[in-house]
Design a protein around this motif. Structure first.
Motif, short mmCIF file in Angstrom:
data_model
loop_
_atom_site.label_atom_id
_atom_site.label_comp_id
_atom_site.label_asym_id
_atom_site.label_seq_id
_atom_site.Cartn_x
_atom_site.Cartn_y
_atom_site.Cartn_z
N LEU A 1 0.86 -1.18 0.00
CA LEU A 1 0.00 0.00 0.00
C LEU A 1 0.90 1.23 0.00
O LEU A 1 1.72 1.39 0.90
CB LEU A 1 -0.90 0.01 1.23
N VAL A 2 0.77 2.07 -1.00
CA VAL A 2 1.60 3.26 -1.11
C VAL A 2 0.72 4.50 -1.08
O VAL A 2 -0.28 4.59 -1.81
CB VAL A 2 2.44 3.23 -2.40
N VAL B 1 -2.77 0.16 -3.81
CA VAL B 1 -1.93 -1.03 -3.75
C VAL B 1 -1.16 -1.12 -5.06
O VAL B 1 -1.76 -1.16 -6.14
CB VAL B 1 -2.77 -2.30 -3.52
N VAL B 2 0.17 -1.13 -4.96
CA VAL B 2 1.03 -1.11 -6.14
C VAL B 2 2.07 -2.22 -6.03
O VAL B 2 2.23 -2.86 -4.99
CB VAL B 2 1.73 0.25 -6.31
N THR B 3 2.80 -2.43 -7.12
CA THR B 3 3.92 -3.37 -7.13
C THR B 3 5.22 -2.63 -6.88
O THR B 3 5.50 -1.62 -7.52
CB THR B 3 4.00 -4.10 -8.48
N ARG B 4 5.98 -3.11 -5.91
CA ARG B 4 7.28 -2.53 -5.60
C ARG B 4 8.37 -3.58 -5.79
O ARG B 4 8.10 -4.77 -5.89
CB ARG B 4 7.32 -2.01 -4.16
N ARG B 5 9.62 -3.14 -5.76
CA ARG B 5 10.76 -4.03 -5.89
C ARG B 5 11.54 -4.06 -4.58
O ARG B 5 11.73 -3.03 -3.93
CB ARG B 5 11.68 -3.58 -7.03
N GLY C 1 -7.45 -7.41 4.03
CA GLY C 1 -6.31 -7.43 3.13
C GLY C 1 -5.90 -6.02 2.77
O GLY C 1 -6.55 -5.04 3.16
N LEU C 2 -4.84 -5.89 1.99
CA LEU C 2 -4.35 -4.57 1.61
C LEU C 2 -5.41 -3.75 0.88
O LEU C 2 -5.53 -2.54 1.09
CB LEU C 2 -3.11 -4.70 0.72
N ASP C 3 -6.21 -4.40 0.03
CA ASP C 3 -7.20 -3.67 -0.75
C ASP C 3 -8.27 -3.02 0.13
O ASP C 3 -8.88 -2.02 -0.27
CB ASP C 3 -7.89 -4.62 -1.75
N PRO D 1 -7.67 1.11 2.84
CA PRO D 1 -8.06 2.52 2.76
C PRO D 1 -9.39 2.83 3.46
O PRO D 1 -9.52 3.86 4.14
CB PRO D 1 -8.13 2.78 1.25
N GLN D 2 -10.37 1.94 3.33
CA GLN D 2 -11.65 2.17 3.99
C GLN D 2 -11.51 2.10 5.51
O GLN D 2 -12.11 2.88 6.25
CB GLN D 2 -12.69 1.15 3.51
N GLN D 3 -10.69 1.16 5.99
CA GLN D 3 -10.48 1.04 7.42
C GLN D 3 -9.73 2.26 7.97
O GLN D 3 -9.99 2.70 9.09
CB GLN D 3 -9.68 -0.24 7.72
N ILE D 4 -8.86 2.82 7.17
CA ILE D 4 -8.15 4.04 7.59
C ILE D 4 -9.13 5.19 7.76
O ILE D 4 -9.05 5.96 8.72
CB ILE D 4 -7.04 4.38 6.56
N GLU D 5 -10.09 5.32 6.84
CA GLU D 5 -11.11 6.35 6.97
C GLU D 5 -11.95 6.14 8.23
O GLU D 5 -12.32 7.09 8.91
CB GLU D 5 -12.02 6.36 5.73
N THR D 6 -12.21 4.88 8.55
CA THR D 6 -13.01 4.56 9.74
C THR D 6 -12.30 5.00 11.01
O THR D 6 -12.90 5.62 11.89
CB THR D 6 -13.30 3.06 9.79
N ILE D 7 -11.01 4.70 11.11
CA ILE D 7 -10.28 5.06 12.34
C ILE D 7 -10.08 6.57 12.43
O ILE D 7 -10.17 7.15 13.51
CB ILE D 7 -8.94 4.29 12.42
N LEU D 8 -9.89 7.25 11.29
CA LEU D 8 -9.76 8.71 11.32
C LEU D 8 -11.07 9.37 11.73
O LEU D 8 -11.06 10.44 12.34
CB LEU D 8 -9.33 9.22 9.94
N GLY D 9 -12.19 8.73 11.41
CA GLY D 9 -13.49 9.26 11.79
C GLY D 9 -13.91 8.92 13.20
O GLY D 9 -15.03 9.24 13.61
N GLY D 10 -13.03 8.25 13.95
CA GLY D 10 -13.33 7.91 15.34
C GLY D 10 -14.33 6.79 15.51
O GLY D 10 -14.92 6.63 16.58
N GLN D 11 -14.51 5.97 14.47
CA GLN D 11 -15.52 4.92 14.51
C GLN D 11 -14.94 3.52 14.65
O GLN D 11 -15.68 2.54 14.63
CB GLN D 11 -16.38 4.98 13.24
#
Length: 328
Positions: A7-8, A20-24, A303-305, A308-318
């Protein structure tokens, strides 16, 4: 394997976007130990990093994830060998060093702990930084003289990661636990964790203009800070201690010296990031044996995909409980 998923977070036209991207592997920072990450977890600091908070992460693109558990792929130090199962929490991981939201990390050997025998990799990330912080808080309270049978121990922000683990651990150790939350709908959740009393957040916000409040708590784990923290200090019983480890209610702290000089109370700060590795190892050993706690009721695996939604949830205090990130 030279490529992996991560996740970048990138800055795009003034906004911070996660993909979610491919890295080396070759692009990872220098370090003695390359680790294939199996599990990570979601913490409030990860959400701050993912939202462009420059107090956490200075440069983007960046991969957050302050926790990681996995298997050593290669190592240049004798203490760690390929195949060892290990844990990394804190230090600069996920802040300015590519973190646990990538299938590989490369870090200094001084950040890496071998997995305690009493925990699986997955269980270690169900705890993660939140569990380590809760353990450090309880350890500090017991050093301050807290014992069972003295009265209720207050946990603020009780539905969050640190709070929910602290409630469960304290209850499992035989303490009477009062859980404070602004989420009245989660009362049953907290009682299942072992809380005997549910305290409304508004109750802890009242009386901030007073220098002292009625003695109530035999100890406290505060995850929110701000005016609530000082109201907890003003409500401690004589000689009691509160451990402070969070700031979701703010960084400001205004009060008087009266609770300290009239009631002999203690306010102890907790940092889980830069603790010496030997201290972290001691806490993980306790978490894996005498303080091992069933946390299955608070877990949510993604999973990684889905991050982002879980990040929004924690930022919203939920956010309620703990989010485990499966990088398999």
């Amino acid at each position: 394997m030279s490529e992996f998923k991560a996740l970048v977070v990138s800055e795009e036209q003034g906004r911070y976007v996660s993909n979610v991207v491919t890295r080396r592997v070759e692009d990872l920072p220098e370090g003695e130990v390359l680790i294939r990450v199996k599990y990570s977890s979601l913490n409030f600091k990860d959400a701050l990093s993912a939202s462009g908070n420059k107090g956490v992460t200075r440069q983007y693109p960046h991969t957050p994830g302050i926790d990681a558990a996995g298997v050593v792929e290669s190592s240049s130090v004798s203490e760690l060998k390929a195949g060892d199962e290990v844990i990394v929490t804190g230090y600069d991981l996920g802040m300015n060093t590519a973190g646990g939201y990538g299938q590989y990390i490369r870090v200094p050997a001084g950040w890496v702990l071998k997995r305690p025998d009493g925990l699986t990799l997955r269980e270690s990330m169900l705890l993660g930084t939140a569990g380590l912080t809760a353990a450090l808080c309880i350890d500090k309270l017991e050093q301050g003289g807290m014992i069972t049978g003295q009265g209720p121990i207050l946990v603020t922000g009780a539905t969050g990661g640190v709070g929910s683990i602290a409630v469960a651990m304290l209850a499992g150790l035989g303490y009477e636990v009062a859980a404070a939350t602004g989420k009245a709908s989660q009362a049953d959740f907290l009682k299942k964790l072992g809380a005997t009393t549910i305290v409304e957040r508004s109750e802890l916000e009242a009386g901030k203009e007073k220098p002292l409040l009625k003695e109530r708590w035999a100890g406290g784990v505060d995850t929110v800070g701000g005016d609530i923290l000082f109201n907890v200090v003003k409500s401690l019983r004589y000689g009691a201690t509160v451990a402070c480890c969070g700031l979701t209610a703010g960084t400001g702290f205004q009060g008087s010296v009266l609770p300290f000089i009239l009631r002999n109370v203690n306010l102890m700060g907790i940092d889980s990031v830069e603790q010496p590795l030997v201290v972290k190892a001691s806490m993980w050993d306790r978490l894996s044996v005498q303080w091992k706690t069933d946390l299955s009721s608070i877990e949510h695996e993604v999973g990684l995909d889905e991050l982002p939604q879980q990040i929004e949830t924690i930022l919203g205090g939920q956010m309620v409980g703990r989010v485990i990130v499966n990088l398999g």
